[in-house]
Design an enzyme around this catalytic site. Structure first.
Site, mmCIF file in Angstrom:
data_model
loop_
_atom_site.group_PDB
_atom_site.id
_atom_site.type_symbol
_atom_site.label_atom_id
_atom_site.label_comp_id
_atom_site.label_asym_id
_atom_site.label_seq_id
_atom_site.Cartn_x
_atom_site.Cartn_y
_atom_site.Cartn_z
ATOM 1 C CG HIS A 84 29.456 14.156 -32.031
ATOM 2 N ND1 HIS A 84 30.018 14.660 -33.190
ATOM 3 C CD2 HIS A 84 30.474 14.074 -31.138
ATOM 4 C CE1 HIS A 84 31.306 14.863 -33.003
ATOM 5 N NE2 HIS A 84 31.605 14.509 -31.766
ATOM 6 C CE1 TYR A 94 31.063 17.838 -36.492
ATOM 7 C CE2 TYR A 94 28.727 18.057 -35.989
ATOM 8 C CZ TYR A 94 29.861 17.279 -36.098
ATOM 9 O OH TYR A 94 29.790 15.937 -35.829
ATOM 10 C CD GLU A 136 27.146 14.157 -35.440
ATOM 11 O OE1 GLU A 136 26.772 15.342 -35.250
ATOM 12 O OE2 GLU A 136 28.338 13.800 -35.379
ATOM 13 C CD GLN A 206 28.790 10.146 -22.959
ATOM 14 O OE1 GLN A 206 29.969 10.088 -22.607
ATOM 15 N NE2 GLN A 206 28.207 11.287 -23.275
ATOM 16 N N GLY A 277 32.474 -2.908 -16.189
ATOM 17 C CA GLY A 277 32.325 -3.218 -17.606
ATOM 18 C C GLY A 277 31.232 -4.226 -17.901
ATOM 19 C CB THR A 279 26.856 -1.791 -16.862
ATOM 20 O OG1 THR A 279 27.922 -1.095 -17.516
ATOM 21 C CG2 THR A 279 27.082 -1.706 -15.359
ATOM 22 N N GLY A 395 34.845 5.703 -22.053
ATOM 23 C CA GLY A 395 35.594 6.936 -22.265
ATOM 24 C C GLY A 395 35.950 7.097 -23.725
#
Length: 402
Positions: A84, A94, A136, A206, A277, A279, A395
């Site tokens: 997040h 939220y 957060e 991402q 994968g 990385t 993901g």
């Protein structure tokens, strides 16, 4: 929450197990209809392939199952919190999500959604939102209160664009303002966002940082997805074809919980990757070698279709020459290569068991979900403890092991 409200939440668990995805699918459709601006925040590729709906359904179910003691979910809360903050999610978001989630419960359950049940779920969501947003905020504080740190979206300039293989290209990202970048833990990721004319949306993605930490730049290494018109592939293909050296884009600060754990696991390291994968594991390996950890064995295991799509093979060889504790095993599905320690076929840990099953080793696995599952199960069958195996699924998370 009252005891009665918690019991009402627990009573919905069977429904969530059977119809959770239907609920979350209705929720997303409702939310995007009423608040289309949120499409700029959510990965619409994960909406189209249904991954986000499934991930949210699992999260809602887990929360309902543990409503009497949500503290057991803190590791999950931490992981979601990192995701997040990488998307710049704030408390106002939220409130919007809560409004549509409670309304969706009422609309999907119909007559079964009594006022008491909706009130219980409103209280449960308020508790969860408070837990998440509070955690957060602590993560945002850590991001900003460090050298080179920031929160939210920051402009970066691409100073180098390097083709690593037929499919993977690296981008070297420097702050546009000329300042420093914050340090990160090897294995973490950044989010970037681009405007996609095809969707008329800003879209975030991402990408793992693929180099050892430094205060100058981040490097991401992006695989070109094969379906450029699919939402999953629009960002990667735009980066490959339309984004050039000198161009700017926006990033959030590094985040993520799949990180190199040097202090807790000081023994041998075994890195197992499939395709792109590798990385986050590249950042881990470069970091280890740069610190001259010559006393502990390091095993690098990587699988891909062929040498043509094998990124970083020269860099891995270079790191092996720097640190003779690094052992390499490369698996090619299609073409046998003259590369040292190359194997033909899919990654098979049993073939190289002597370099895999090491005393007090820590294991890091990254790749597609079936790849992770296969090698996780192999290690567990061989007696490796759960806490010694670390993995990341690209993901929305769907893998759970016990």
């Amino acid at each position: 929450m009252t005891t009665e409200q918690k019991q009402l939440i627990l009573g919905t668990v069977p429904v969530l197990r059977e119809h959770g995805v239907a609920l979350t699918s209705h929720f997303y459709q409702r939310m995007f209809t009423h608040n289309p601006e949120l499409k700029h925040i959510f990965n619409m590729g994960n909406q189209k392939n249904n991954k986000q709906q499934q991930a949210l359904a699992m999260a809602v179910l887990a929360y309902a199952e543990h409503i009497e003691d949500p503290s057991v979910l803190l590791p999950v809360v931490n992981s979601i919190g990192h995701k997040h903050t990488s998307l710049d999610i704030r408390p106002a978001h939220y409130a919007i999500v809560g409004q549509h989630l409670i309304a969706s419960i009422g609309e999907v359950l119909g007559d079964a959604a009594t006022p008491e049940l909706l009130e219980a779920w409103a209280a449960a969501y308020a508790q969860l939102a408070g837990l998440m947003s509070g955690h957060e905020q602590k993560l945002y504080d850590v991001q900003t209160n460090q050298r080179g740190g920031w929160s939210g979206w920051r402009p970066f300039t691409i100073k180098r664009k390097v083709q690593e293989s037929e499919e993977i290209t690296s981008f070297y990202l420097y702050p546009t303002d000329g300042g420093e970048v914050s340090k990160y833990l090897p294995g973490q990721y950044i989010s970037l966002r681009l405007f996609l004319p095809e969707l008329n949306l800003l879209q975030p993605r991402q990408y793992s940082i693929s180099c050892a930490p430094n205060h100058e730049y981040y490097r991401i290494s992006v695989k070109r997805e094969r379906k450029p018109q699919h939402a999953d592939g629009m960002i990667s293909n735009r980066l490959h074809d339309y984004i050039h050296e000198g161009d700017n884009l926006e990033l959030t600060a590094p985040a993520g919980t799949f990180v190199l754990k040097e202090e807790e696991f000081a023994g041998p390291k075994v890195f197992i990757s499939g395709g792109v994968g590798q990385t986050p594991l590249m950042a881990m390996l470069e970091s280890l070698v740069s610190k001259d950890h010559s006393g502990s064995p390091i095993t690098w295991i990587h699988g891909c279709r062929s040498e043509a799509v094998h990124a970083f093979k020269d860099r891995i060889a270079e790191l092996g020459a720097i640190n003779n504790q690094v052992k390499r095993h490369i698996f090619y599905e299609n073409v046998q290569s003259g590369l040292d320690n190359a194997h033909l076929g899919m990654v098979d840990l049993e073939q190289i068991e002597e370099d895999v099953l090491l005393d007090n080793a820590a294991y890091y696995i990254c790749g597609p979900s079936p790849f992770i599952t296969k090698h996780y199960n192999y290690l567990r069958e061989k007696g490796v403890t759960m806490d010694a195996i670390h993995f990341e699924e690209f993901g929305p998370a769907s893998l759970q092991f016990s």
